[in-house]
Design a protein around this motif. Structure first.
Motif, PDB file in Angstrom:
ATOM      1  N   SER A 205      30.539  37.649  54.761  1.00  9.16           N
ATOM      2  CA  SER A 205      30.987  38.053  53.432  1.00  9.16           C
ATOM      3  C   SER A 205      32.436  37.647  53.163  1.00  9.16           C
ATOM      4  CB  SER A 205      30.785  39.547  53.197  1.00  9.16           C
ATOM      5  OG  SER A 205      31.305  40.271  54.256  1.00  9.16           O
ATOM      6  N   SER A 206      33.035  36.910  54.106  1.00 11.07           N
ATOM      7  CA  SER A 206      34.388  36.418  53.812  1.00 11.07           C
ATOM      8  C   SER A 206      34.383  34.899  53.613  1.00 11.07           C
ATOM      9  CB  SER A 206      35.358  36.804  54.936  1.00 11.07           C
ATOM     10  OG  SER A 206      35.116  36.044  56.088  1.00 11.07           O
ATOM     11  N   ARG A 207      33.226  34.360  53.186  1.00 16.94           N
ATOM     12  CA  ARG A 207      33.132  32.906  52.966  1.00 16.94           C
ATOM     13  C   ARG A 207      32.852  32.597  51.496  1.00 16.94           C
ATOM     14  NH1 ARG A 207      32.982  30.955  58.131  1.00 16.94           N
ATOM     15  NH2 ARG A 207      32.093  32.464  59.560  1.00 16.94           N
ATOM     16  N   PRO A 208      33.906  32.491  50.713  1.00 23.48           N
ATOM     17  CA  PRO A 208      33.692  32.216  49.282  1.00 23.48           C
ATOM     18  C   PRO A 208      33.174  30.804  49.029  1.00 23.48           C
ATOM     19  CG  PRO A 208      36.013  32.091  49.834  1.00 23.48           C
ATOM     20  CD  PRO A 208      35.316  32.572  51.067  1.00 23.48           C
TER      21      PRO A 208
ATOM     22  N   GLY B  87      24.209  46.446  42.954  1.00 28.66           N
ATOM     23  CA  GLY B  87      23.179  46.319  41.918  1.00 28.66           C
ATOM     24  C   GLY B  87      22.775  47.626  41.272  1.00 28.66           C
ATOM     25  N   ASP B  88      23.392  48.738  41.680  1.00 28.11           N
ATOM     26  CA  ASP B  88      22.986  50.022  41.120  1.00 28.11           C
ATOM     27  C   ASP B  88      24.236  50.869  40.884  1.00 28.11           C
ATOM     28  OD1 ASP B  88      21.590  52.246  40.362  1.00 28.11           O
ATOM     29  OD2 ASP B  88      21.173  52.912  42.410  1.00 28.11           O
ATOM     30  N   VAL B  89      25.102  50.338  40.038  1.00 26.82           N
ATOM     31  CA  VAL B  89      26.379  51.006  39.823  1.00 26.82           C
ATOM     32  C   VAL B  89      26.165  52.200  38.905  1.00 26.82           C
ATOM     33  CG1 VAL B  89      28.693  50.721  38.913  1.00 26.82           C
ATOM     34  CG2 VAL B  89      27.623  48.868  40.185  1.00 26.82           C
ATOM     35  N   ASP B  90      26.574  53.359  39.400  1.00 29.86           N
ATOM     36  CA  ASP B  90      26.264  54.577  38.682  1.00 29.86           C
ATOM     37  C   ASP B  90      27.519  55.437  38.576  1.00 29.86           C
ATOM     38  OD1 ASP B  90      24.201  56.657  37.828  1.00 29.86           O
ATOM     39  OD2 ASP B  90      25.288  57.674  39.442  1.00 29.86           O
ATOM     40  N   TYR B  91      27.833  55.850  37.356  1.00 27.88           N
ATOM     41  CA  TYR B  91      29.077  56.594  37.139  1.00 27.88           C
ATOM     42  C   TYR B  91      29.130  57.875  37.979  1.00 27.88           C
ATOM     43  CZ  TYR B  91      32.578  59.533  35.015  1.00 27.88           C
ATOM     44  OH  TYR B  91      33.652  60.370  34.826  1.00 27.88           O
ATOM     45  N   SER B  92      28.031  58.643  37.974  1.00 30.01           N
ATOM     46  CA  SER B  92      28.123  59.939  38.656  1.00 30.01           C
ATOM     47  C   SER B  92      28.246  59.757  40.172  1.00 30.01           C
ATOM     48  CB  SER B  92      26.944  60.842  38.310  1.00 30.01           C
ATOM     49  OG  SER B  92      25.754  60.153  38.530  1.00 30.01           O
ATOM     50  N   GLN B  93      27.622  58.718  40.708  1.00 33.99           N
ATOM     51  CA  GLN B  93      27.811  58.464  42.154  1.00 33.99           C
ATOM     52  C   GLN B  93      29.242  58.010  42.431  1.00 33.99           C
ATOM     53  OE1 GLN B  93      24.971  55.696  43.669  1.00 33.99           O
ATOM     54  NE2 GLN B  93      23.311  57.195  43.588  1.00 33.99           N
TER      55      GLN B  93
ATOM     56  N   LEU C  86      38.910  44.130  50.299  1.00 31.87           N
ATOM     57  CA  LEU C  86      38.170  43.893  49.048  1.00 31.87           C
ATOM     58  C   LEU C  86      38.686  42.703  48.241  1.00 31.87           C
ATOM     59  CD1 LEU C  86      37.105  47.336  47.571  1.00 31.87           C
ATOM     60  CD2 LEU C  86      36.054  45.919  49.325  1.00 31.87           C
ATOM     61  N   SER C  87      39.829  42.155  48.616  1.00 33.41           N
ATOM     62  CA  SER C  87      40.307  40.972  47.882  1.00 33.41           C
ATOM     63  C   SER C  87      39.738  39.673  48.448  1.00 33.41           C
ATOM     64  CB  SER C  87      41.835  40.917  47.907  1.00 33.41           C
ATOM     65  OG  SER C  87      42.305  40.984  49.226  1.00 33.41           O
ATOM     66  N   PHE C  88      38.997  39.768  49.557  1.00 34.71           N
ATOM     67  CA  PHE C  88      38.450  38.523  50.110  1.00 34.71           C
ATOM     68  C   PHE C  88      37.047  38.674  50.703  1.00 34.71           C
ATOM     69  CE2 PHE C  88      41.567  40.437  53.030  1.00 34.71           C
ATOM     70  CZ  PHE C  88      40.781  40.712  54.135  1.00 34.71           C
ATOM     71  N   LEU C  89      36.410  39.846  50.509  1.00 35.30           N
ATOM     72  CA  LEU C  89      35.052  40.048  51.026  1.00 35.30           C
ATOM     73  C   LEU C  89      34.095  40.287  49.870  1.00 35.30           C
ATOM     74  CD1 LEU C  89      35.735  42.638  53.873  1.00 35.30           C
ATOM     75  CD2 LEU C  89      35.296  40.200  54.154  1.00 35.30           C
ATOM     76  N   CYS C  90      32.886  39.738  49.984  1.00 30.77           N
ATOM     77  CA  CYS C  90      31.893  39.996  48.941  1.00 30.77           C
ATOM     78  C   CYS C  90      30.510  39.683  49.522  1.00 30.77           C
ATOM     79  CB  CYS C  90      32.205  39.116  47.736  1.00 30.77           C
ATOM     80  SG  CYS C  90      31.156  39.426  46.329  1.00 30.77           S
ATOM     81  N   GLN C  91      29.536  40.515  49.159  1.00 34.78           N
ATOM     82  CA  GLN C  91      28.183  40.369  49.734  1.00 34.78           C
ATOM     83  C   GLN C  91      27.349  39.326  49.013  1.00 34.78           C
ATOM     84  OE1 GLN C  91      27.408  42.138  52.345  1.00 34.78           O
ATOM     85  NE2 GLN C  91      29.022  43.690  52.329  1.00 34.78           N
ATOM     86  N   VAL C  92      27.760  38.930  47.809  1.00 36.99           N
ATOM     87  CA  VAL C  92      26.978  37.955  47.020  1.00 36.99           C
ATOM     88  C   VAL C  92      27.860  36.727  46.771  1.00 36.99           C
ATOM     89  CG1 VAL C  92      25.582  39.752  45.903  1.00 36.99           C
ATOM     90  CG2 VAL C  92      27.710  39.005  44.837  1.00 36.99           C
ATOM     91  N   PRO C  93      27.276  35.589  46.310  1.00 38.03           N
ATOM     92  CA  PRO C  93      28.109  34.401  46.112  1.00 38.03           C
ATOM     93  C   PRO C  93      29.325  34.691  45.224  1.00 38.03           C
ATOM     94  CG  PRO C  93      25.800  33.855  45.923  1.00 38.03           C
ATOM     95  CD  PRO C  93      25.866  35.344  46.024  1.00 38.03           C
TER      96      PRO C  93
END
Ligand code: FDA
Length: 500
Positions: free
Chosen positions: A42-45, A452-458, A83-90
């Motif tokens: 997840s650190s490979r942009p 993929g399931d961003v929820d305000y209350s969570q 969080l400035s250099f890791l991401c689970q999706v492209p």
């Protein structure tokens, strides 16, 4: 044109790097101030973009929307959870290192500073222009302005002048449509949100206008080392009661650490450092201490007078006589693997807890607690003035930190378990409704957005810990500026009522 067919075209720009660019591996490594995730996929942009202008950032945002790529914005790369250099999706990284100009206006006592500059570069530039001006930001010079200002910014002058974010008066911001907005164009709500609510949830902050503060020609520093014995526990106890009520020119923080850092497996002694900046000369400090904290027994021979800029070197642990240029080093000193957590304290912690902490800290070679006093100016600023809500009623902030030097999952797990257990132990003694945390000491243990399931209350579970009642306002601002939740991450603010 597909993303892949356009790769060669993209590579022709001298500020865009693909995995096949020779500089790509070095760039990836250099900006991870915490190397815990160096080998993680997840650190490979897809691309690393190092823009030289706002127009290039704008183009990157528009392009990513078109090709459905996520964006990670990196200024100094110090994010505690990467969080400035890791991401689970492209994704791509927009690395703002090349946008780091700083211009000081002596007449107005203001400065414009680009997000890609560091705190050290800012202090250095101010000092080169003036010996009566300074700025109340953090201690570590390699910290990036972009993350630091947008998350708050705690430093040794906060009792006198508040957070870095409290002293921001304008900004340039790029939104999800690539529009470049200043304070007037973005409106007061968004301007409020990016000063402490974490800029990356809303867009990209390119530059900040700050109000500089007056610093005296002579300041005083001291560091007293005490073994954490019964006598020292008494001092810690007194410190808890007085440190947030002292005159605001005086900042005394405590650092608890294992004093035996040799790697010989021995359990060490735990020491407490009383580490201080006083905005004035020693002849004013000594009578003040005799009146307010005589038990510490501070003597003038424990103190050193210097300029404010020299004090920034001293407090970061540079040696006396080191040139000011050490402030320009963009890599964190003693780079190592680390995990951190934070709390705020509203009531003095009982003595037996410090005794128990002595045992816990001695178990780790580099297990550290940093206690930063609040009060003073921080008490005057209402909780809702900015997203950072930890104001009046808080005595001090605790940062728990564990560092290690050996790579490996088992090693990492051992140290992370240590800090989690310490954090659990502290629960009854710290602010609890809610148990609060400081965004700039980011901690994914307190909760994350489900991919993929961003929820305000969570999200409110972790959001209320960083922002208390300000979380809802942040989500409202997000709904207006980025309703489709393009700028998203494990701990980004969700829009109110976003469908998914
Ligand atoms: P980084 O580039 O990793 O960014 C951090 C976050 O902000 C990420 O989510 C990123 O996407 C986002 N971001 C960065 N630039 C942005 C921009 N231009 N626009 C929008 N979003 C942006 N804190 C403190 O208050 N006082 C202190 O004394 C210290 N000391 C300290 C020492 C060390 C060694 C470390 C590692 C950290 C600190 N910190 C600190 C914490 C520091 O303030 C925090 O980690 C900041 O977010 C770091 O900002 P960077 O720009 O370096 O990080």
């Amino acid at each position: 044109m597909s993303l892949h067919s356009s790769r060669r075209y993209i590579e022709s720009f001298n500020y865009i790097y693909t995995p096949s660019s020779p500089s790509y591996p070095n760039l990836r490594q250099s900006f991870q101030q915490n190397p815990r995730w160096l080998n993680s996929t997840s650190s490979r942009p897809e691309f690393i973009v190092t823009p030289y202008s706002e127009a290039e950032i704008r183009a990157a945002v528009i392009c990513c929307k078109k090709y459905d790529l996520q964006i990670r914005v990196k200024s100094g790369g110090h994010d505690y959870e990467g969080l400035s250099f890791l991401c689970q999706v492209p994704f791509i990284i927009i690395d703002l290192t090349n946008l780091r100009s700083i211009s000081v206006d002596l007449e107005d006592e203001t400065a414009w500073v680009d997000s890609g500059a560091t705190v050290g570069e800012l202090y250095y530039t101010i000092a080169k222009n003036s010996d009566v001006l300074g700025f109340p930001a953090g201690i570590c010079p390699s910290v990036g302005i972009g993350g630091h200002f947008s998350g708050g910014g705690i430093g040794t002058m906060l009792r006198k002048h508040g957070l870095a974010a409290d002293n921001i008066i304008d900004a340039y911001f790029i939104d999800v449509d690539g529009r470049i907005l200043d304070r007037e164009a973005m409106g007061e709500d968004l301007f409020w949100a990016i000063r402490g609510g974490g800029g990356a949830s809303f867009g990209i902050v390119v530059a900040w206008k700050i109000k500089l503060v007056r610093v005296p020609p002579v300041v005083t520093v001291f560091t007293l080392h005490k073994n954490l014995d019964q006598e020292c526990i008494q001092l810690v106890n007194i410190w808890q009661n007085v440190s947030s009520k002292l005159p605001r020119e005086l900042f005394i923080r405590l650092v608890f650490q294992n004093s035996n850092r040799d790697d010989n497996g021995d359990q060490g002694m735990v020491e407490v450092l009383f580490n201080s900046l006083f905005l004035g000369p020693v002849k004013e400090l000594i009578p003040l201490m005799e009146k307010s904290f005589p038990e510490l027994g501070l003597d003038s021979k424990d103190c050193s007078e210097m300029s404010w800029i020299e004090s920034t070197l001293y407090l970061q642990g540079f040696k006396s006589g080191d040139p000011l240029e050490v402030l320009l080093d963009r890599t964190v000193q003693d780079k190592s693997y680390f995990k951190a957590k934070s709390d705020f304290v509203e009531e003095p912690i009982p003595e037996y807890v410090w005794e128990a902490l002595r045992g816990r800290i001695s178990e780790e070679r580099i297990g550290i607690l940093i206690l930063d006093p609040l009060g003073g100016r921080m008490d005057e600023i209402p909780e809702s003035e900015l997203p950072f809500p930890h104001r009046k009623g808080n005595l001090y902030n605790i940062q728990y930190l564990v560092k290690w030097t050996v790579d490996g999952a088992d090693e990492s797990e051992r140290h992370v378990n240590w800090i989690r257990s310490l954090y659990d132990y502290m629960e009854p003694y710290v602010a609890r409704s809610p148990r609060s945390a400081y965004l700039n000491y980011r901690d994914l243990d307190i909760g994350i957005n489900k991919p993929g399931d961003v929820d305000y209350s969570q999200a409110a579970v972790w959001g209320s810990r960083y922002f208390k009642g300000n979380f809802e306002m942040l989500a409202e601002v997000k709904s207006r500026i980025d309703p489709g939740n393009f700028f998203t991450s494990e701990q980004s603010i969700p829009p109110l009522n976003h469908p998914g």
